[in-house]
Scaffold this motif. Sequence first.
Motif, PDB file in Angstrom:
ATOM      1  N   ALA A 149       0.911  -1.220   0.200  1.00  0.00           N
ATOM      2  CA  ALA A 149       0.308   0.160   0.078  1.00  0.00           C
ATOM      3  C   ALA A 149       1.181   0.732   0.041  1.00  0.00           C
ATOM      4  CB  ALA A 149      -0.508  -0.163   1.168  1.00  0.00           C
ATOM      5  N   GLY A 175      -5.007   3.869  -1.487  1.00  0.00           N
ATOM      6  CA  GLY A 175      -5.656   3.677  -0.260  1.00  0.00           C
ATOM      7  C   GLY A 175      -5.373   4.607   0.667  1.00  0.00           C
ATOM      8  N   SER A 176      -5.571   3.776   2.302  1.00  0.00           N
ATOM      9  CA  SER A 176      -5.019   4.014   3.523  1.00  0.00           C
ATOM     10  C   SER A 176      -3.957   5.254   2.784  1.00  0.00           C
ATOM     11  CB  SER A 176      -5.582   3.373   4.429  1.00  0.00           C
ATOM     12  OG  SER A 176      -6.487   3.007   4.168  1.00  0.00           O
ATOM     13  N   THR A 177      -3.119   4.643   3.460  1.00  0.00           N
ATOM     14  CA  THR A 177      -1.775   4.927   3.538  1.00  0.00           C
ATOM     15  C   THR A 177      -1.576   5.616   2.156  1.00  0.00           C
ATOM     16  OG1 THR A 177      -0.652   2.749   3.671  1.00  0.00           O
ATOM     17  CG2 THR A 177       1.024   3.887   3.247  1.00  0.00           C
ATOM     18  N   TYR A 206     -13.109  -3.182  -0.214  1.00  0.00           N
ATOM     19  CA  TYR A 206     -12.019  -2.990   0.511  1.00  0.00           C
ATOM     20  C   TYR A 206     -13.159  -2.880   2.350  1.00  0.00           C
ATOM     21  CZ  TYR A 206      -8.012   0.216   2.630  1.00  0.00           C
ATOM     22  OH  TYR A 206      -7.354   0.155   3.524  1.00  0.00           O
ATOM     23  N   LYS A 255     -10.392  -7.371   0.248  1.00  0.00           N
ATOM     24  CA  LYS A 255      -9.453  -6.595   1.833  1.00  0.00           C
ATOM     25  C   LYS A 255      -9.785  -6.577   2.811  1.00  0.00           C
ATOM     26  CE  LYS A 255      -5.921  -2.608   1.955  1.00  0.00           C
ATOM     27  NZ  LYS A 255      -5.742  -2.723   3.005  1.00  0.00           N
ATOM     28  N   THR A 272      -9.742  -5.438   6.530  1.00  0.00           N
ATOM     29  CA  THR A 272      -8.399  -5.106   7.857  1.00  0.00           C
ATOM     30  C   THR A 272      -9.332  -4.943   8.783  1.00  0.00           C
ATOM     31  OG1 THR A 272      -7.315  -3.760   6.084  1.00  0.00           O
ATOM     32  CG2 THR A 272      -7.316  -3.129   8.031  1.00  0.00           C
ATOM     33  N   GLY A 280      -5.179  -7.702   5.547  1.00  0.00           N
ATOM     34  CA  GLY A 280      -5.199  -6.248   5.370  1.00  0.00           C
ATOM     35  C   GLY A 280      -4.311  -5.828   7.175  1.00  0.00           C
ATOM     36  N   ASP A 336      -1.322  -5.504   8.888  1.00  0.00           N
ATOM     37  CA  ASP A 336       0.103  -6.789   8.970  1.00  0.00           C
ATOM     38  C   ASP A 336       0.365  -6.864  10.079  1.00  0.00           C
ATOM     39  OD1 ASP A 336      -0.608  -4.668   6.942  1.00  0.00           O
ATOM     40  OD2 ASP A 336       1.509  -3.058   6.940  1.00  0.00           O
ATOM     41  N   GLU A 337      -0.179  -6.696  11.196  1.00  0.00           N
ATOM     42  CA  GLU A 337       0.776  -7.696  12.222  1.00  0.00           C
ATOM     43  C   GLU A 337      -0.158  -8.680  12.561  1.00  0.00           C
ATOM     44  OE1 GLU A 337      -1.758  -4.878  11.865  1.00  0.00           O
ATOM     45  OE2 GLU A 337      -0.635  -3.380  12.792  1.00  0.00           O
ATOM     46  N   GLY A 355      -0.304  -4.066   2.420  1.00  0.00           N
ATOM     47  CA  GLY A 355       0.027  -3.543   3.456  1.00  0.00           C
ATOM     48  C   GLY A 355       0.232  -1.831   3.328  1.00  0.00           C
ATOM     49  N   GLY A 356       0.499  -1.138   4.639  1.00  0.00           N
ATOM     50  CA  GLY A 356       1.117   0.051   4.668  1.00  0.00           C
ATOM     51  C   GLY A 356       2.754  -0.583   5.172  1.00  0.00           C
ATOM     52  N   LEU A 408       1.534   7.052  11.748  1.00  0.00           N
ATOM     53  CA  LEU A 408       1.906   6.117  10.728  1.00  0.00           C
ATOM     54  C   LEU A 408       2.813   6.700   9.477  1.00  0.00           C
ATOM     55  CD1 LEU A 408       2.578   2.631  10.305  1.00  0.00           C
ATOM     56  CD2 LEU A 408       1.095   3.141  10.330  1.00  0.00           C
ATOM     57  N   TYR A 409       1.934   7.222   8.701  1.00  0.00           N
ATOM     58  CA  TYR A 409       2.752   7.927   7.825  1.00  0.00           C
ATOM     59  C   TYR A 409       3.856   8.124   7.763  1.00  0.00           C
ATOM     60  CZ  TYR A 409      -2.255   5.447   6.532  1.00  0.00           C
ATOM     61  OH  TYR A 409      -3.359   4.336   7.072  1.00  0.00           O
TER      62      TYR A 409
HETATM   63  O1  SI3 Z   1      -3.510   1.419   1.970  1.00  0.00           O
HETATM   64  C1  SI3 Z   1      -3.711   0.990   2.872  1.00  0.00           C
HETATM   65  O2  SI3 Z   1      -5.327   1.049   2.073  1.00  0.00           O
HETATM   66  C2  SI3 Z   1      -3.689   0.113   3.517  1.00  0.00           C
HETATM   67  O3  SI3 Z   1      -2.458  -0.629   4.144  1.00  0.00           O
HETATM   68  C3  SI3 Z   1      -4.539  -0.048   4.875  1.00  0.00           C
HETATM   69  C4  SI3 Z   1      -4.381  -1.937   5.644  1.00  0.00           C
HETATM   70  O4  SI3 Z   1      -5.656  -2.865   5.962  1.00  0.00           O
HETATM   71  C5  SI3 Z   1      -3.112  -0.319   6.378  1.00  0.00           C
HETATM   72  N1  SI3 Z   1      -4.141   0.206   7.242  1.00  0.00           N
HETATM   73  C6  SI3 Z   1      -3.751   1.625   7.741  1.00  0.00           C
HETATM   74  C7  SI3 Z   1      -5.452   1.784   8.955  1.00  0.00           C
HETATM   75  O5  SI3 Z   1      -3.513   1.638   6.953  1.00  0.00           O
HETATM   76  C8  SI3 Z   1      -2.283  -1.094   7.369  1.00  0.00           C
HETATM   77  O6  SI3 Z   1      -1.224  -1.569   6.474  1.00  0.00           O
HETATM   78  C9  SI3 Z   1      -1.510  -0.743   8.775  1.00  0.00           C
HETATM   79  O7  SI3 Z   1      -1.261   0.532   8.586  1.00  0.00           O
HETATM   80  C10 SI3 Z   1      -1.401  -1.484   9.491  1.00  0.00           C
HETATM   81  O8  SI3 Z   1      -1.514  -3.156  10.013  1.00  0.00           O
HETATM   82  C11 SI3 Z   1       0.160  -0.986  11.193  1.00  0.00           C
HETATM   83  O9  SI3 Z   1      -1.202  -0.578  11.964  1.00  0.00           O
END
Ligand code: SI3
Length: 294
Positions: free
Chosen positions: A10, A45-47, A135, A163, A165, A188, A190-191, A206-207, A251-252
């Motif tokens: 992501a 996406g979110s990231t 999603y 996808k 999450t 979704g 990553d953990e 994953g982001g 996080l971003y």
């Molecule tokens: O960018 C995206 O759409 C994603 O990657 C969503 C993804 O599920 C991420 N969720 C969010 C809310 O950003 C996860 O990759 C997340 O960053 C990771 O699990 C860390 O918590």
Amino acid sequence: LNKFKGVFIAMNSCYDEQGEVSPERAKKLARHYADIGVKGLYLAGSTGEGMLQSVEERKQILQAVMEEVRGELIVIAHIGAASTRDCVELTVHAESVGADAISAVPSIYYRISEKGVEEHWQAIIDSSSLPFIMYHIPATTGFHLSKDLLGKLAKQDKVIGVKITTDSTYELQQFKRIGGEDFILFNGPDEQYVAGLIMGAEAGIGGTYGVMPELFMKIEQCFAEGKIAEAQHWQIKVNEIITELVAFPSLYGASKLILKLRGIDTGIPRMPISPIPESDYSKIEALNHKILHY
Ligand code: SI3
């Protein structure tokens, strides 16, 4: 459908010094991932901060990335937006520039009913011949995808997966059961990539993959070879990093700063997402060092 199985990054947003979207920087970041050899990219996406960008900006970034990696990486364009009209416009554009698939969150803000979300997604699906990936991210959208709606949409050939999450690998497994053998579950959170793979996911989006793609590829490879204990070992290492990443103001912002330390400048996140204060820079450097030395 094998082309959709594997590690999908992501991708972070890419802005210039003035905060405008930067197609050049997006190309450089996409190239970096293509050279590492991940399966593909999930854009806007979110990231990718798609929700903070205009339709025009999203088109510019997708087009740039397609110019750079078309044929090398599988590109999934997240075209989700509040308005169905914008989603359809982005979908038509995604198809015209050669994206491999589209994906969308439910419409946000208006608390749309299940029927409304179904109609929203159906309008998107009908507007192109591209494969569609739902999603499901209820923590941000407030919409909880039901098994009924998933099952109904999954009957269409164009709807190739979801996808997911959420923290529930039970839900993931139920979605897989309903979707059937050819329906792809994209993990979704990553953990819990290993947990998701064990319960039926065949891909991950994953982001945090963006700052440690090699570790996620290692998890995937160990899992494919049946080395579950080793996959778990890498997941635990990854989770130590994620725990540190999510402790920063954003996080971003943290991921973007780590990329910058590696010579890939993507700017800072767009408001209202917080950038990382200078007082945290030394912690980011230490974290980058840790990731590079795993
Ligand atoms: O960018 C995206 O759409 C994603 O990657 C969503 C993804 O599920 C991420 N969720 C969010 C809310 O950003 C996860 O990759 C997340 O960053 C990771 O699990 C860390 O918590």
